[in-house]
Design a protein around this motif. Structure first.
Motif, mmCIF file in Angstrom:
data_model
loop_
_atom_site.group_PDB
_atom_site.id
_atom_site.type_symbol
_atom_site.label_atom_id
_atom_site.label_comp_id
_atom_site.label_asym_id
_atom_site.label_seq_id
_atom_site.Cartn_x
_atom_site.Cartn_y
_atom_site.Cartn_z
ATOM 1 N N VAL A 95 0.840 -1.202 0.000
ATOM 2 C CA VAL A 95 0.000 0.000 0.000
ATOM 3 C C VAL A 95 0.875 1.253 0.000
ATOM 4 O O VAL A 95 1.487 1.615 1.007
ATOM 5 C CB VAL A 95 -0.953 0.010 1.216
ATOM 6 C CG1 VAL A 95 -1.858 1.238 1.164
ATOM 7 C CG2 VAL A 95 -1.785 -1.264 1.238
ATOM 8 N N ALA A 96 0.912 1.918 -1.155
ATOM 9 C CA ALA A 96 1.640 3.180 -1.269
ATOM 10 C C ALA A 96 0.803 4.350 -0.756
ATOM 11 O O ALA A 96 1.349 5.366 -0.324
ATOM 12 C CB ALA A 96 2.049 3.433 -2.716
ATOM 13 N N ARG A 97 -0.516 4.196 -0.806
ATOM 14 C CA ARG A 97 -1.411 5.256 -0.308
ATOM 15 C C ARG A 97 -2.733 4.636 0.132
ATOM 16 O O ARG A 97 -3.318 3.828 -0.590
ATOM 17 C CB ARG A 97 -1.683 6.306 -1.387
ATOM 18 C CG ARG A 97 -2.695 7.389 -0.986
ATOM 19 C CD ARG A 97 -2.894 8.405 -2.101
ATOM 20 N NE ARG A 97 -3.894 9.400 -1.781
ATOM 21 C CZ ARG A 97 -5.190 9.285 -2.094
ATOM 22 N NH1 ARG A 97 -5.621 8.214 -2.745
ATOM 23 N NH2 ARG A 97 -6.048 10.238 -1.765
ATOM 24 N N LEU A 98 -3.164 5.015 1.316
ATOM 25 C CA LEU A 98 -4.468 4.622 1.839
ATOM 26 C C LEU A 98 -5.236 5.890 2.171
ATOM 27 O O LEU A 98 -4.736 6.748 2.892
ATOM 28 C CB LEU A 98 -4.307 3.757 3.098
ATOM 29 C CG LEU A 98 -5.525 3.592 4.006
ATOM 30 C CD1 LEU A 98 -6.649 2.872 3.273
ATOM 31 C CD2 LEU A 98 -5.145 2.853 5.292
ATOM 32 N N ALA A 99 -6.447 6.022 1.632
ATOM 33 C CA ALA A 99 -7.256 7.220 1.886
ATOM 34 C C ALA A 99 -8.701 6.817 2.150
ATOM 35 O O ALA A 99 -9.210 5.871 1.544
ATOM 36 C CB ALA A 99 -7.183 8.186 0.706
ATOM 37 N N PRO A 108 -8.655 12.321 4.083
ATOM 38 C CA PRO A 108 -7.521 11.990 4.959
ATOM 39 C C PRO A 108 -6.800 10.766 4.416
ATOM 40 O O PRO A 108 -7.436 9.799 3.986
ATOM 41 C CB PRO A 108 -8.182 11.709 6.313
ATOM 42 C CG PRO A 108 -9.613 11.396 5.997
ATOM 43 C CD PRO A 108 -9.956 12.171 4.765
ATOM 44 N N GLU A 109 -5.478 10.797 4.426
ATOM 45 C CA GLU A 109 -4.713 9.741 3.784
ATOM 46 C C GLU A 109 -3.474 9.376 4.590
ATOM 47 O O GLU A 109 -3.026 10.124 5.462
ATOM 48 C CB GLU A 109 -4.294 10.170 2.380
ATOM 49 C CG GLU A 109 -3.355 11.366 2.359
ATOM 50 C CD GLU A 109 -2.914 11.762 0.965
ATOM 51 O OE1 GLU A 109 -1.933 12.517 0.862
ATOM 52 O OE2 GLU A 109 -3.547 11.321 -0.020
ATOM 53 N N LEU A 110 -2.937 8.207 4.271
ATOM 54 C CA LEU A 110 -1.677 7.733 4.826
ATOM 55 C C LEU A 110 -0.823 7.273 3.660
ATOM 56 O O LEU A 110 -1.242 6.416 2.876
ATOM 57 C CB LEU A 110 -1.918 6.572 5.803
ATOM 58 C CG LEU A 110 -0.663 5.870 6.341
ATOM 59 C CD1 LEU A 110 0.144 6.826 7.202
ATOM 60 C CD2 LEU A 110 -1.042 4.615 7.125
ATOM 61 N N LEU A 111 0.358 7.859 3.523
ATOM 62 C CA LEU A 111 1.265 7.493 2.448
ATOM 63 C C LEU A 111 2.247 6.427 2.923
ATOM 64 O O LEU A 111 2.672 6.429 4.084
ATOM 65 C CB LEU A 111 2.027 8.718 1.943
ATOM 66 C CG LEU A 111 1.169 9.868 1.399
ATOM 67 C CD1 LEU A 111 2.063 11.022 0.952
ATOM 68 C CD2 LEU A 111 0.275 9.410 0.258
ATOM 69 N N GLU A 112 2.574 5.510 2.014
ATOM 70 C CA GLU A 112 3.536 4.443 2.279
ATOM 71 C C GLU A 112 3.159 3.652 3.531
ATOM 72 O O GLU A 112 3.965 3.491 4.454
ATOM 73 C CB GLU A 112 4.948 5.023 2.396
ATOM 74 C CG GLU A 112 5.436 5.660 1.096
ATOM 75 C CD GLU A 112 6.893 6.082 1.147
ATOM 76 O OE1 GLU A 112 7.498 5.992 2.233
ATOM 77 O OE2 GLU A 112 7.423 6.474 0.097
ATOM 78 N N ALA A 113 1.936 3.156 3.538
ATOM 79 C CA ALA A 113 1.508 2.300 4.645
ATOM 80 C C ALA A 113 2.305 1.003 4.661
ATOM 81 O O ALA A 113 2.448 0.367 5.705
ATOM 82 C CB ALA A 113 0.010 2.004 4.518
ATOM 83 N N GLY A 114 2.827 0.596 3.488
ATOM 84 C CA GLY A 114 3.662 -0.602 3.422
ATOM 85 C C GLY A 114 2.869 -1.862 3.154
ATOM 86 O O GLY A 114 1.767 -1.832 2.608
ATOM 87 N N ARG A 115 3.444 -2.978 3.567
ATOM 88 C CA ARG A 115 2.812 -4.275 3.301
ATOM 89 C C ARG A 115 1.728 -4.554 4.333
ATOM 90 O O ARG A 115 1.987 -4.629 5.524
ATOM 91 C CB ARG A 115 3.863 -5.391 3.334
ATOM 92 C CG ARG A 115 3.296 -6.767 2.971
ATOM 93 C CD ARG A 115 4.409 -7.793 2.870
ATOM 94 N NE ARG A 115 4.973 -8.104 4.175
ATOM 95 C CZ ARG A 115 4.553 -9.110 4.964
ATOM 96 N NH1 ARG A 115 3.540 -9.878 4.569
ATOM 97 N NH2 ARG A 115 5.118 -9.333 6.110
ATOM 98 N N LEU A 116 0.493 -4.708 3.842
ATOM 99 C CA LEU A 116 -0.631 -5.080 4.691
ATOM 100 C C LEU A 116 -1.135 -6.444 4.251
ATOM 101 O O LEU A 116 -1.216 -6.724 3.049
ATOM 102 C CB LEU A 116 -1.759 -4.053 4.593
ATOM 103 C CG LEU A 116 -1.431 -2.611 4.988
ATOM 104 C CD1 LEU A 116 -2.678 -1.744 4.889
ATOM 105 C CD2 LEU A 116 -0.852 -2.537 6.389
ATOM 106 N N SER A 117 -1.490 -7.271 5.204
ATOM 107 C CA SER A 117 -1.987 -8.606 4.890
ATOM 108 C C SER A 117 -2.889 -9.095 6.014
ATOM 109 O O SER A 117 -2.583 -8.871 7.190
ATOM 110 C CB SER A 117 -0.824 -9.582 4.705
ATOM 111 O OG SER A 117 -1.296 -10.909 4.560
ATOM 112 N N PRO A 118 -3.990 -9.769 5.678
ATOM 113 C CA PRO A 118 -4.836 -10.337 6.726
ATOM 114 C C PRO A 118 -4.277 -11.633 7.297
ATOM 115 O O PRO A 118 -4.799 -12.150 8.283
ATOM 116 C CB PRO A 118 -6.155 -10.604 5.982
ATOM 117 C CG PRO A 118 -5.722 -10.878 4.574
ATOM 118 C CD PRO A 118 -4.541 -9.982 4.330
#
Length: 230
Positions: A95-99, A108-118
């Protein structure tokens, strides 16, 4: 007497001239300086979004958490899970960007959240500050980075391995199911994003890159009606 008056007047004129010469001269005001002052006095661009360090009175936070759901059952614990295709071992999103999409200007956003996995590692990410209001979905910009691939899915099975690996950018827009998120003043809410593991099929591994975002979005459910405070 007239000579004395002339001498006094000449002395006064000399003193005034010396004072004027010693007085500092103000620098000329340039157009650039005037424009800079005008820009500082102007309004903030409403489309610029909310900076992570910005002070937003009454702001809260929204946390996205990833979970796997199999046959309607939520798998709370991390780890591999049995699915129709075999055993789901990896479901990594880079995830490079989560908004969060809301009814206010600027998401509202978060940049470079990184690797997300369930399944393993980081299973959620928090976006803050988030202004109070209604939110109706999330945007996920996937891309390759220090965290790894943009998308990496792996299912182990007796036959040939099932892999979906993408290094190119992918844009996902997932809408709320069962109502929107109502974020109150100063409230912190956790919102589940379910990966419907039973929806993984053979076709997904063969979908062209241009069609992959739409095919992938069908595998997610954003349960806004299940948002919980944290």
């Amino acid at each position: 007497m007239r000579v004395m008056l002339c001498i006094v007047r000449a002395a006064l004129v000399l003193v005034i001239s010396l004072v004027a010469a010693c007085r500092p001269t103000a620098p000329p005001v340039s157009d650039a300086a005037t424009d800079a002052d005008h820009d500082r006095d102007g309004d903030v661009d409403e489309d610029a979004g909310i900076h992570p360090d910005a002070h937003v009175p009454g702001a809260g936070a929204l946390r996205l958490v990833l979970r796997v759901r199999v046959a309607g059952r939520v798998v709370e614990e991390p780890g591999e899970v049995e699915v129709t295709l075999g055993r789901l071992q990896r479901f990594d999103l880079g995830v490079a960007r989560l908004a969060f999409e809301g009814d206010r200007p600027g998401d509202p956003e978060l940049l470079e959240a990184g690797r997300l996995s369930p399944l393993a590692g980081e299973r959620g990410a928090t976006v803050a500050p988030a202004a109070p209001g209604l939110y109706s979905g999330v945007e996920l910009s996937l891309n390759r980075g220090a965290w790894g691939r943009a998308l990496d899915i792996e299912v182990s099975r007796p036959v040939e391995p099932y892999r979906v690996q993408v290094d190119e950018p992918l844009e996902l827009e997932i809408r709320c199911m069962g109502g929107s998120i109502d974020l109150g003043v100063g409230e912190h809410l956790e919102v589940p994003l379910y990966v419907e593991a039973d929806e993984l099929d053979e076709e997904l591994a063969e979908v062209p890159l241009a069609d992959l975002p739409v095919a992938l979005m069908d595998k997610f459910v954003l349960a806004c009606d299940e948002a919980q405070p944290y």
